[in-house]
Design an enzyme around this catalytic site. Structure first.
Site, short mmCIF file in Angstrom:
data_model
loop_
_atom_site.label_atom_id
_atom_site.label_comp_id
_atom_site.label_asym_id
_atom_site.label_seq_id
_atom_site.Cartn_x
_atom_site.Cartn_y
_atom_site.Cartn_z
N LYS A 369 40.98 43.14 40.09
CA LYS A 369 39.66 42.55 39.91
C LYS A 369 39.78 41.04 40.06
O LYS A 369 40.87 40.47 39.99
CB LYS A 369 39.10 42.90 38.52
CG LYS A 369 38.96 44.39 38.26
CD LYS A 369 38.48 44.65 36.85
CE LYS A 369 38.40 46.14 36.56
NZ LYS A 369 37.98 46.41 35.16
N HIS A 370 38.66 40.38 40.27
CA HIS A 370 38.68 38.93 40.44
C HIS A 370 39.07 38.25 39.13
O HIS A 370 38.73 38.71 38.04
CB HIS A 370 37.31 38.43 40.91
CG HIS A 370 36.97 38.86 42.31
ND1 HIS A 370 37.66 38.41 43.41
CD2 HIS A 370 36.01 39.71 42.78
CE1 HIS A 370 37.14 38.95 44.51
NE2 HIS A 370 36.15 39.74 44.15
N GLU A 371 39.77 37.14 39.28
CA GLU A 371 40.17 36.36 38.12
C GLU A 371 38.94 35.85 37.38
O GLU A 371 37.92 35.51 37.98
CB GLU A 371 41.03 35.18 38.57
CG GLU A 371 41.60 34.34 37.45
CD GLU A 371 42.52 35.15 36.55
OE1 GLU A 371 42.04 35.54 35.46
OE2 GLU A 371 43.66 35.39 36.93
N ASP A 380 41.47 38.12 44.80
CA ASP A 380 41.05 36.77 45.20
C ASP A 380 41.65 36.33 46.53
O ASP A 380 41.30 35.26 47.03
CB ASP A 380 41.44 35.76 44.11
CG ASP A 380 40.76 36.05 42.79
OD1 ASP A 380 39.58 36.44 42.81
OD2 ASP A 380 41.40 35.90 41.74
#
Length: 728
Positions: A369-371, A380
């Site tokens: 998942k995105h930071e 990312d």
């Protein structure tokens, strides 16, 4: 005597019940417990010895109490029968034998019943005392208390509070949350008395290490602080008790009740499976390229053609064999597209497939998942790489069309049309507005991935078209001859820096780059993204930008923020222009492999040094941290560093040494727009998604996401074999 016996037994029963009730009320204030009366209460001392066992059994629930009352009733009837027999028989030897036999019979029946219920009493007083000590060390009502239902990336924490001077407030803080406030977790009541802890059970995060802070509610002081790494679906107990019998010093000890699961095991298994498939495919391709194997396969698959050539009247067996051999070679050799670099399509395919996988959920693992704010995860990496390769393709395609004599005005029209199509598809097709429907205009999200690609493509392609020319081969002026483009890009980056650090934002410090929410110790809760978020909310409206940004999870932000906003598009243009530079290197140094590899390495090193200076080689302490939500300049330079390095390896493996064909990533790289739009449109349809038995299982999510992603690779391969490519 016959009439006096029941009276004596009744008196004994009453005395036993009164004594047992007194011991039970003194032993447990919550349960209102009664003694089991396994052999009857004949005195206060005996009942006191049996009371702890009664309390322990009562804590197990209502069932054990019912079993205890049944056992007591049966025992009292046995004693009454024995007393009556003693009175009638006058206590003779036959009377004693009958009483003993009756007692043994009743005891056997009672023991069988208790064994069937799993509740046979302890053999002696010492064993009962040992069981009492074990029971007192465990939660008094853990079985009765409804425990919280655990989800993925969570563990169960049971807090045992023996603190006698007030309630405990427990707070938590994730190590992944930079300069954040502690968040309230649970309040544990004061212990009722020494040795009897109060209990609270809560679910805690297992994604990152956390710090637990325990405070005394009365004196407002810290009791202890624990840094711990919880495992997914693990069961833990935190014991808070006086230290060495003291009342002013407390000890906090963490105990593992049940080991966590290995949530990463499905990833390892999936990795091994895909590696096995890749190795098998590579070995198969190697053997197919061998002449004996190729000839044998051709004869098996084309027996009629082989017989016709052998039996032909026009040729001798030697000529037929030679002709057949030449035909076989041509039949099994796939000629690659002329002057097309497979490494670029492979790079684009790698970025696209990872993007599809993480968009489908990535197995619900946090690193897919995105930071939340500063830093990088796998998710990312892919979008900037896609932008980078788009820039390289712009340089190659425009140069090729100019060499073929295409008009610049015609090329400008194609650029405008393609940019418009990307933006329209992003708004109307790949924008379901988060379950509100594509026609919810009042809350329609305006920015997006395809929208940013369209704007970036428009600026970079027009800039390249203005200064591009038919590139002569073996030229060494890949930078100097295009200095106006560099001046424009540097001016554009200066605009980003000035707006980001100098634009006044109401209620926020100038130049703020933080996440807001509980970040920065809660000082600026509504300042998410600083100038970038303010511009989007001002120009587009809060209802028309992303409503669920990634900092919501850890930083608990309350305002909308769009990671594909307007200000970040400037650095997206810079990223694409660096890709244009990579394309120019491939053009200017065509067939000079060492020069190309050397320049890729030099660009990678230079961008890596710039990133190190901007970030101070840290995640949060630099001048401009790496941040995907902001598309900060350090994010661009860091991802460009990786892009040049990865392109270097791919160019060497695929186009120079030809050790790898680029499969299977090459095929989706050739149909990137179709795969991206298709995976978004058909995301919720079978076979890309189906109903899972356990929604809280990483294994099931990972299986579903890998199957869906692999299907798009297969679709891209079929389209490639059919020579179907969707171009806009």
């Amino acid at each position: 005597m016959a009439e006096a016996a029941p009276t004596t037994a009744a008196q004994r029963r009453e005395a036993g019940e009164e004594t047992t009730a007194a011991a039970g009320s003194g032993g447990d204030e919550r349960g209102g417990l009664r003694g089991r009366g396994g052999g009857g209460c004949r005195g206060e001392r005996t009942c006191a010895e049996r009371a702890p066992r009664a309390r322990a059994e009562a804590r197990a629930g209502a069932g054990p109490r019912a079993g205890g009352r049944a056992a007591a009733a049966a025992s009292r009837e046995s004693r009454a029968a024995a007393a009556a027999a003693d009175d009638n028989m006058g206590g003779g030897p036959w009377g004693a034998r009958r009483a003993l036999a009756a007692a043994l019979l009743v005891a056997s029946v009672l023991s069988a019943a208790l064994l069937a219920r799993g509740e046979l009493p302890g053999p002696d007083t010492q064993e009962r005392e040992r069981q009492q000590q074990l029971q007192e060390q465990q939660p008094q009502d853990t079985n009765k208390r409804k425990l919280p239902e655990l989800k993925m990336d969570q563990a169960l924490l049971i807090i045992h509070n023996e603190f006698l001077h007030g309630d405990l407030n427990v707070y938590w803080l994730s190590d992944h949350c930079y300069e954040c406030l502690y968040q309230f977790l649970v309040s544990v009541p004061v212990s009722p008395k020494p040795g009897h802890p109060s209990i609270a059970a809560v679910a805690v995060s297992s994604q990152h290490p956390v710090t637990l802070l325990l405070n005394d509610t009365l004196e407002k002081k810290e009791i202890c602080r624990i840094h711990y790494v919880f495992g997914e679906f693990g069961n833990y107990s935190l014991w808070v008790k006086p230290h060495y019998g003291g009342i002013n010093q407390m000890s906090c000890d963490m105990v593992v009740n049940e080991n966590p699961v290995n949530s990463n095991l499905p990833i390892y298994i999936a990795f091994l499976i895909y590696i096995a498939i890749l190795i098998s495919s590579s070995v198969g391709n190697f053997f197919v390229k061998l002449d004996p194997v190729r000839n044998w396969l051709y004869k098996k698959m084309n027996p009629r053609e082989t017989d016709r050539l052998i039996n032909s009247e026009l040729g001798s067996p030697t000529r037929a064999e030679s002709y057949s051999s030449d035909l076989q070679v041509e039949a099994w050799r796939l000629t690659p597209p002329v002057h097309r670099l497979r490494s670029l399509d492979t790079f684009r395919g790698i970025a696209l497939i990872i993007m599809v996988f993480v968009n489908y959920g990535g197995g619900k693992y946090w690193f897919f998942k995105h930071e939340s704010w500063n830093g990088l995860t796998v998710a990312d990496l892919v979008f900037p790489w896609f932008v980078f390769i788009m820039g390289s393709s712009i340089a190659l395609s425009l140069s090729s069309m100019l060499r073929r004599g295409c008009s610049r005005w015609k090329l400008l029209g194609k650029i405008l049309w393609r940019s418009l199509l990307l933006c329209v598809m992003g708004i109307l097709i790949v924008n379901p507005n988060y379950c509100l429907g594509p026609l919810s205009w009042d809350k329609l999200r305006i920015p997006g991935v395809l929208q940013r690609l369209g704007l970036t493509y428009l600026v970079v392609a027009v800039l390249e078209l203005l200064f591009a020319r038919a590139v002569p081969e073996n030229s060494t002026m890949d930078i100097i001859s295009y200095w106006p483009q560099w001046i424009f890009i540097l001016m554009l980056e200066a605009v980003w820096v000035c707006v980001t650090f100098l634009l006044p934002v109401p209620g926020c410090p100038t130049g703020y780059l933080g996440p807001g929410g509980i970040g920065d110790f809660g000082k600026y809760p509504n300042c998410t993204g600083g100038a970038a978020g303010y511009i989007d909310r001002l120009l587009l409206g809060e209802d028309h930008i992303y409503q669920h940004p990634s900092p919501n999870v850890i930083y608990h932000t309350k305002v909308a923020y769009d990671p594909e906003g307007l200000l970040g598009t400037i650095n997206s243009i810079v990223m694409a222009f660096l890709g244009v530079q990579a394309g120019k290197i491939l053009l200017f140094y065509k067939d000079q492999h060492k020069q190309i590899l050397l320049r890729f390495l030099l660009w990678s090193a230079m961008l890596g040094v710039i990133s190190g200076v901007l970030t101070k080689f840290s995640q949060n302490e630099g001048f401009i941290p790496v941040n995907k939500n902001l598309w900060s300049i350090s994010y661009v330079t860091t991802l460009s560093f990786f892009a040049f390095l990865l392109l270097l390896f791919l160019y060497f493996l695929v186009d120079v040494a030809r050790l790898w064909s680029g499969a299977p990533f090459f095929y989706p790289g050739m149909n990137s727009i179709l795969v991206y739009v298709g995976h978004e449109v058909f995301e919720n349809y079978f076979p890309f998604q189906w109903k899972m038995e356990d929604y809280q299982s990483h294994k099931e999510h990972l299986t579903q996401n890998l199957v869906a992603t692999s299907l798009w690779v297969v679709i891209a391969y079929v389209l490639y074999r059919k020579r179907i490519f969707w171009k806009i």
